[in-house]
Enzyme design. Structure first.
Site, PDB file in Angstrom:
ATOM      1  N   HIS A 266     -10.757  12.225  41.039  1.00  0.00           N
ATOM      2  CA  HIS A 266     -11.448  13.466  40.681  1.00  0.00           C
ATOM      3  C   HIS A 266     -12.916  13.291  41.008  1.00  0.00           C
ATOM      4  O   HIS A 266     -13.497  12.257  40.680  1.00  0.00           O
ATOM      5  CB  HIS A 266     -11.256  13.786  39.203  1.00  0.00           C
ATOM      6  CG  HIS A 266     -11.861  15.104  38.809  1.00  0.00           C
ATOM      7  ND1 HIS A 266     -11.239  16.310  39.042  1.00  0.00           N
ATOM      8  CD2 HIS A 266     -13.051  15.405  38.244  1.00  0.00           C
ATOM      9  CE1 HIS A 266     -12.016  17.297  38.623  1.00  0.00           C
ATOM     10  NE2 HIS A 266     -13.122  16.776  38.133  1.00  0.00           N
TER      11      HIS A 266
ATOM     12  N   LEU B 186      -3.953  18.187  33.355  1.00  0.00           N
ATOM     13  CA  LEU B 186      -4.865  18.022  34.485  1.00  0.00           C
ATOM     14  C   LEU B 186      -6.193  17.385  34.061  1.00  0.00           C
ATOM     15  O   LEU B 186      -6.807  17.804  33.088  1.00  0.00           O
ATOM     16  CB  LEU B 186      -5.131  19.403  35.096  1.00  0.00           C
ATOM     17  CG  LEU B 186      -5.716  19.400  36.503  1.00  0.00           C
ATOM     18  CD1 LEU B 186      -4.735  18.820  37.498  1.00  0.00           C
ATOM     19  CD2 LEU B 186      -6.128  20.812  36.876  1.00  0.00           C
ATOM     20  N   ASP B 187      -6.652  16.388  34.801  1.00  0.00           N
ATOM     21  CA  ASP B 187      -7.947  15.726  34.578  1.00  0.00           C
ATOM     22  C   ASP B 187      -8.042  15.017  33.231  1.00  0.00           C
ATOM     23  O   ASP B 187      -9.122  14.631  32.805  1.00  0.00           O
ATOM     24  CB  ASP B 187      -9.132  16.716  34.695  1.00  0.00           C
ATOM     25  CG  ASP B 187      -9.193  17.370  36.055  1.00  0.00           C
ATOM     26  OD1 ASP B 187      -8.667  16.786  37.018  1.00  0.00           O
ATOM     27  OD2 ASP B 187      -9.759  18.468  36.158  1.00  0.00           O
ATOM     28  N   GLU B 188      -6.889  14.858  32.561  1.00  0.00           N
ATOM     29  CA  GLU B 188      -6.913  14.257  31.231  1.00  0.00           C
ATOM     30  C   GLU B 188      -6.225  12.900  31.190  1.00  0.00           C
ATOM     31  O   GLU B 188      -6.143  12.261  30.144  1.00  0.00           O
ATOM     32  CB  GLU B 188      -6.233  15.193  30.219  1.00  0.00           C
ATOM     33  CG  GLU B 188      -6.945  16.507  29.991  1.00  0.00           C
ATOM     34  CD  GLU B 188      -8.246  16.324  29.229  1.00  0.00           C
ATOM     35  OE1 GLU B 188      -8.316  15.422  28.372  1.00  0.00           O
ATOM     36  OE2 GLU B 188      -9.198  17.085  29.503  1.00  0.00           O
TER      37      GLU B 188
ATOM     38  N   GLY C  34     -11.762  20.457  36.300  1.00  0.00           N
ATOM     39  CA  GLY C  34     -11.374  21.652  37.027  1.00  0.00           C
ATOM     40  C   GLY C  34     -11.945  21.715  38.424  1.00  0.00           C
ATOM     41  O   GLY C  34     -12.280  20.706  39.030  1.00  0.00           O
TER      42      GLY C  34
END
Lengths: 295, 295, 295, 295
Positions: D204, D239-241, D213
């Protein structure tokens, strides 16, 4: 034993001035500013300049030797006011021999205040430390060991408005130019921050916008991040949302517990806050919107 | 589909010029330069300036939009030559649409060359890659996969002078502006480096002046250092002694064997060399003595 | 108000021990060490291990909870001596409640000493600060503000041997375990350094082996480097050649004069020295030859 | 020309195994594990160990030479299964000569995939690159130049489930162990990520949890931060976690436009992703909850 050369060096240094300007971009600004200074015997030592093409904004910092300025400083200021108005310019002028006066706000953590006071003593921060202000009596010994006045304003939910009013009165009476929140653990009211726009620097112990709010090291530990850091920013009524001046990080690992993050973070806080304060004192910072130019 | 605005944007970009000057410091230089450009319809986009007070030297880089330049570029150059001579100024002028031509020298290590070629394709390096030159045939596939001419000049102790003469002939025929030694494992003769002053960038795999000479990673391992890094510098007849452009380091530990230092070092080499090449291509570097100004 | 659980936590913490071993590598070392501890009710909290395959050397640090140790510490030590001798092992044993005693040597620069004292007060350095020793009276106020004994031993070329003998006598009388040279501007005689092998930590203000000897910041400025830093190492009779413990760097540019390098360097010195001292106090360092393992 | 010693070295290297365990902490774990390996002729090369005292969890990685393993690998695995079950242990066993198979997912950005392929060729990543998978045909040339199979699965809102099913079938048929999302610009469905728990690494382009995001560089520019970076993490349905493996940052300034952040960020993305992939391939990572231990 001071030689003539050294004395002249000293005079020059004291007569060093800094002009910082920002305005909508247009042709000829650099030439116009340089000429204006040259016309009055002022020699530019160095200059930094930036154009934000998207925002259409022009920014410049000019540091100059005013030893041979051929008019008075007051007249020079008037002249700038008149001439720069036609460019729709925001500007400020500072002279090195008119030192900025700084108030350091603390609570119970001493490391940031200590660091600033030591740097001041070592000559890194060219300012007068006017006072330490605290909501707790704990750090009186720090103020004493650096011979700085210490004022306590205990704050609870009932007396906040009154106490802040007294703080403001003291700050204005003492002609304080810059307030540094050195891990001050009280949220300033909007009325307070609006009174000192771009004149309050806060240190937040995370790399904003990550981990806003309380206990950022605990938040960082929970999330399992591999970097921790600190952010120095101008305080605004929107907590943790003010323009960012400087950020630093350091690596961390599974081996670091919250207390290790706190320890590592202290180094980042000290370095980050000191850089931001130094940049402010040297008139290197211009804010526009939520952004800063840091020359 | 290109709109008029976009087209104008493109023209402006192509007409972007950069003027880089250095000279003994004196009053009024900034105003004089800015005025000279303004007088001919040239709009300064941004400028960086530095004064070395000890050396008494003035340095400036001015990036400008020459779309509305009211004379030809040739006349503009003549004008600069005439006007700047009275300041005893070293200067150079570059236009963005006159791309610099780059030759990459390699031996058997591919990572630095690969990195430069990929960055070029991604638009990070605004230049033409004219050729790869090597003393070994091994990296032909790299040149091919990026559609760049590949020339092999095998070098031994008997043929060095002849081979270098042929390299020089080729470089001059192809109007090469910058030579990048991307882990080229042959020492250039003094005659070669003197032919291209401040136009040869070398990457040395240590943070100079530590570990000059051969096998710096082995030297670093032997010494037990806790940081390894890389240095990009202009090549001069004095090996590893040229003006430093950029340096990067990374931490290492007892856990890193020589091969790990080599691996970690590759990342530092790639980033350091790329930054230096980019700074050169954007005319951000001025050398004086053994020092560089990197704007 | 201390609960039973908290009290037990406190006991555990105090009973924490650290065993550090190094020996020629051979099969079964890890199992043998772990079993030896397990056999006497000792629970390993964590362990770090390293094998230098080239040197054929094995290194391990075992931190354990000795609350349930079923023999006396003296007997435990005897047992280790007997059992570890057959592995040709160098080893040392430390308990957290037997704090190391530290002497800080200073001259006229206060920043490193200040930093160590502040970190000690903040709980970062788990030791007793036994004294400050100086060859100048200047920093008495620092010692006083942290309530630490201050001893002055002025040194000139005639009295060095006598003064060092008195320092050694004092250090031994006060059972000092670690000497920290916090920008102490006197070269210790070989007899002194050999008296305290791997027990003297020095901070050198460059990234060794670059810029050995005097005035490294001036040397760095002359060479025009783009990174400056600091190195913490054990002092040996060979000046600046001792085993390196930790190094840190920061970027610098053409804009930094010598005084800026000095300022930036101070931050690197403080952080580097503090890390090295902390690693020593936690028994994380093993030296072999000119190298260190830092767990 | 291979000598007998070199051959033996090669065999040893191939017979290198790694055992990674995690379980509730209890006394005697280290001794028990070391003894179990020693009992079967297995020599521990090195070991890393960590205890999370708050979570009460024990973690260890043991790298060993299995040249003299006195039972078959299958029997050794059975033995571990039986013996480790009584400690309530999660464990995995890997041998260096049973290389992990990797699939790289890409879209249109080539820099991360290029970087992984080059590192693989340079020997930094000890694995087989089984294939490149993309939702666009653009990067076929990258796969070709490294002689890796390239599969295109175009995805729109109607065909996602079908296409992912086909991808999964291909990945399983080709016995892919690790999926690397090298700037793959499609969100994987929860069913996909749950199929490969802790076997999908994503990069990311921000230092999470900042700027989750879309378009993080644009977000970073808007906020005016002074550091940008990248995060490698295991992909989960959130997502992204997912658990963070590695993060890197670099400084930025008012001078950096979004395109400059993108350029600087590419370097951070490449280094961060490569480190995370290498750590995974060397079985250095253990996840628990949202956290990772990275030995």
């Amino acid at each position: 034993m001071t030689t003539d050369d050294e004395e002249r060096g000293m005079n020059q240094r004291n007569a060093t001035g800094t002009l910082v300007v920002s305005c909508p971009d247009r042709k000829g600004l650099i030439a116009a500013l340089a000429q204006m200074l040259a016309d009055h015997g002022v020699n530019i030592i160095d200059t930094q300049q930036h154009t934000d093409l998207e925002a259409g904004m022009f920014f410049q910092r000019l540091r100059f030797d005013a030893t041979d300025l051929d008019i008075s400083r007051a007249d020079f200021k008037d002249l700038l006011r008149i001439k720069l108005s036609r460019f729709d310019m925001d500007w400020r002028l500072a002279f090195r021999d008119e030192k900025k006066r700084v108030a350091i706000f603390v609570s119970k953590f001493e490391h940031c205040a200590y660091d600033l006071l030591l740097r001041h003593r070592l000559g890194e921060l060219d300012c007068d430390i006017a006072m330490l202000i605290s909501n707790h009596p704990d750090l009186q010994h720090v103020a004493e060991s650096f011979h700085v006045p210490f004022h306590v304003f205990p704050i609870d939910k009932n007396n906040k408005a009154t106490q802040e009013a007294m703080e403001i009165a003291l700050l204005e009476e003492e002609r304080v130019d810059l307030i540094v929140l050195a891990r001050y653990m009280q949220i300033l009211s909007p009325g307070f921050t609006e009174r000192f726009p771009e004149r309050i620097i806060n240190i937040h112990h995370s790399t904003l916008p990550a981990f806003v709010g309380a206990r950022p090291y605990h938040q960082a530990y929970e999330r399992g991040v591999k970097l921790i850091g600190a952010t120095a920013h101008y305080a605004t009524p929107d907590l943790d949302e003010g323009p960012i001046i400087h950020q630093e990080v350091e690596g961390c690992s599974h081996d670091d517990r919250v207390e290790d993050l706190v320890r590592k973070g202290r180094d980042m806080e000290r370095i980050t806050l000191a850089r931001a304060v130094r940049a402010h004192l040297e008139d290197r910072i211009i804010t526009y919107g939520r952004r800063t130019v840091v020359f």
